[in-house]
Design a protein around this motif. Sequence first.
Motif, PDB file in Angstrom:
ATOM      1  N   GLY A  98      -3.175  -9.851  -7.423  1.00  0.00           N
ATOM      2  CA  GLY A  98      -3.687  -8.702  -6.686  1.00  0.00           C
ATOM      3  C   GLY A  98      -2.919  -8.487  -5.395  1.00  0.00           C
ATOM      4  N   ASP A  99      -2.629  -9.588  -4.694  1.00  0.00           N
ATOM      5  CA  ASP A  99      -1.846  -9.502  -3.451  1.00  0.00           C
ATOM      6  C   ASP A  99      -0.443  -8.976  -3.730  1.00  0.00           C
ATOM      7  OD1 ASP A  99      -3.841 -10.399  -1.782  1.00  0.00           O
ATOM      8  OD2 ASP A  99      -3.262 -12.514  -1.939  1.00  0.00           O
ATOM      9  N   GLN A 100       0.156  -9.434  -4.832  1.00  0.00           N
ATOM     10  CA  GLN A 100       1.543  -9.071  -5.132  1.00  0.00           C
ATOM     11  C   GLN A 100       1.707  -7.620  -5.551  1.00  0.00           C
ATOM     12  OE1 GLN A 100       4.364 -11.405  -7.015  1.00  0.00           O
ATOM     13  NE2 GLN A 100       3.734 -13.337  -6.106  1.00  0.00           N
ATOM     14  N   MET A 153      -3.032  -4.866  -4.145  1.00  0.00           N
ATOM     15  CA  MET A 153      -4.459  -4.629  -4.384  1.00  0.00           C
ATOM     16  C   MET A 153      -5.228  -5.886  -4.010  1.00  0.00           C
ATOM     17  SD  MET A 153      -4.869  -2.478  -7.947  1.00  0.00           S
ATOM     18  CE  MET A 153      -4.366  -0.761  -8.086  1.00  0.00           C
ATOM     19  N   ALA A 154      -5.262  -6.187  -2.721  1.00  0.00           N
ATOM     20  CA  ALA A 154      -5.917  -7.406  -2.249  1.00  0.00           C
ATOM     21  C   ALA A 154      -7.426  -7.348  -2.425  1.00  0.00           C
ATOM     22  CB  ALA A 154      -5.567  -7.642  -0.779  1.00  0.00           C
ATOM     23  N   ARG A 164       0.854  -1.188   0.000  1.00  0.00           N
ATOM     24  CA  ARG A 164       0.000   0.000   0.000  1.00  0.00           C
ATOM     25  C   ARG A 164       0.888   1.235   0.000  1.00  0.00           C
ATOM     26  NH1 ARG A 164      -1.875   3.555   3.788  1.00  0.00           N
ATOM     27  NH2 ARG A 164      -3.866   4.569   3.306  1.00  0.00           N
ATOM     28  N   ILE A 165       0.605   2.162  -0.878  1.00  0.00           N
ATOM     29  CA  ILE A 165       1.411   3.381  -0.999  1.00  0.00           C
ATOM     30  C   ILE A 165       0.530   4.569  -0.633  1.00  0.00           C
ATOM     31  CG2 ILE A 165       2.804   4.818  -2.530  1.00  0.00           C
ATOM     32  CD1 ILE A 165       3.288   2.288  -4.233  1.00  0.00           C
ATOM     33  N   PHE A 184      -9.204  -4.101  -7.671  1.00  0.00           N
ATOM     34  CA  PHE A 184      -8.229  -4.557  -8.662  1.00  0.00           C
ATOM     35  C   PHE A 184      -8.874  -4.681 -10.043  1.00  0.00           C
ATOM     36  CE2 PHE A 184      -5.648  -8.421 -10.242  1.00  0.00           C
ATOM     37  CZ  PHE A 184      -4.806  -7.607 -10.975  1.00  0.00           C
ATOM     38  N   TYR A 185     -10.034  -5.343 -10.106  1.00  0.00           N
ATOM     39  CA  TYR A 185     -10.730  -5.513 -11.385  1.00  0.00           C
ATOM     40  C   TYR A 185     -11.120  -4.164 -11.981  1.00  0.00           C
ATOM     41  CZ  TYR A 185     -11.195 -10.607 -11.628  1.00  0.00           C
ATOM     42  OH  TYR A 185     -10.942 -11.940 -11.779  1.00  0.00           O
ATOM     43  N   LYS A 186     -11.595  -3.267 -11.121  1.00  0.00           N
ATOM     44  CA  LYS A 186     -12.012  -1.942 -11.590  1.00  0.00           C
ATOM     45  C   LYS A 186     -10.846  -1.184 -12.208  1.00  0.00           C
ATOM     46  CE  LYS A 186     -14.057   2.402  -9.981  1.00  0.00           C
ATOM     47  NZ  LYS A 186     -14.580   3.143  -8.812  1.00  0.00           N
ATOM     48  N   MET A 187      -9.692  -1.193 -11.514  1.00  0.00           N
ATOM     49  CA  MET A 187      -8.514  -0.483 -12.009  1.00  0.00           C
ATOM     50  C   MET A 187      -7.973  -1.142 -13.279  1.00  0.00           C
ATOM     51  SD  MET A 187      -7.893   2.211 -10.288  1.00  0.00           S
ATOM     52  CE  MET A 187      -9.669   2.401 -10.173  1.00  0.00           C
ATOM     53  N   PHE A 188      -7.964  -2.469 -13.301  1.00  0.00           N
ATOM     54  CA  PHE A 188      -7.432  -3.179 -14.468  1.00  0.00           C
ATOM     55  C   PHE A 188      -8.280  -2.878 -15.700  1.00  0.00           C
ATOM     56  CE2 PHE A 188      -6.066  -6.440 -17.301  1.00  0.00           C
ATOM     57  CZ  PHE A 188      -4.760  -6.716 -16.926  1.00  0.00           C
TER      58      PHE A 188
END
Length: 290
Positions: free
Chosen positions: A254-256, A259-260, A198-199, A265-269
Amino acid sequence: MQPVREKIEYENPLLSLKIWQVTRDVGPGHITWHYHPECELLLVQRGRLEIDYSDESYSMEDGDVVILGNSQLHRDRTEGGLLDYIVLQFDLNTFFDQSTIPYLQYFNETKVPLSAMNYIFRENTEARNEAAECIRQIHKEALMKESGYELAVNMLIKKLLLILIRNDKKGLLANQDRVERIRLKPVLDFVESRIDDRIAVEDASKLANMSYYYFVKFFKKIMGLSFTEYVNFRKIKRAEQLLLTRDLSVSEIGDQIGMANMAHFYKMFKRFNGCSPKEFQRKMLAWGRV
């Protein structure tokens, strides 16, 4: 008539790029005003073509090159006759990696539109000829699709950008907030080193020695996108690499990349690729078998 937002369909999902050649005997006419998120270069090989953009018109003849920026409203006109030209459209962001990302700021167009760089092609014959040859080579590579052509195209795109930087005698690119860009270098390095975690904006602002609110405005002004958008972009680029090179589930990827939350994750991808991670992976694998 309302301007049209043109959707660019990339020929190769690995390259955020489309290039094609138009050869025809045409009558007088024009194309409707339109725009697209990708920047565009045009190379006229034979004939005459008028390009209208912003408050300018660019008259093109044999060997002339023009560049148009991100979402810049434009159209082309012709008086008729034989016309042969190449169109190159690509998403600038995807051609920058960790080592070259600082130069992305040269092309963010927050102060200077890319079309302002056309003075180079008007005044510098050598730079114009170099750019024209790059476009021809990219077109040839895209047609032939020999082994490793994606690498060749990537290098040629970067060469086009280098031509602009090296020949910008007015300093329109390199002198845009130069000192301010240097201040962001530790932040960009920090993002790359923490891409799997997380940033937080707060951590980045402290690293830049700025208040939270000043940093948010400063980053958007210099980079042309918000800090959060930039972080998401870099994370999704990493996810794409993992999808193509590692035997991992979507949730593991997603974990790596920190973006768990799978919905996020799906939305951003989908925002950056127009499809889900699995659809992206299938497209890539199918393309590799072509």
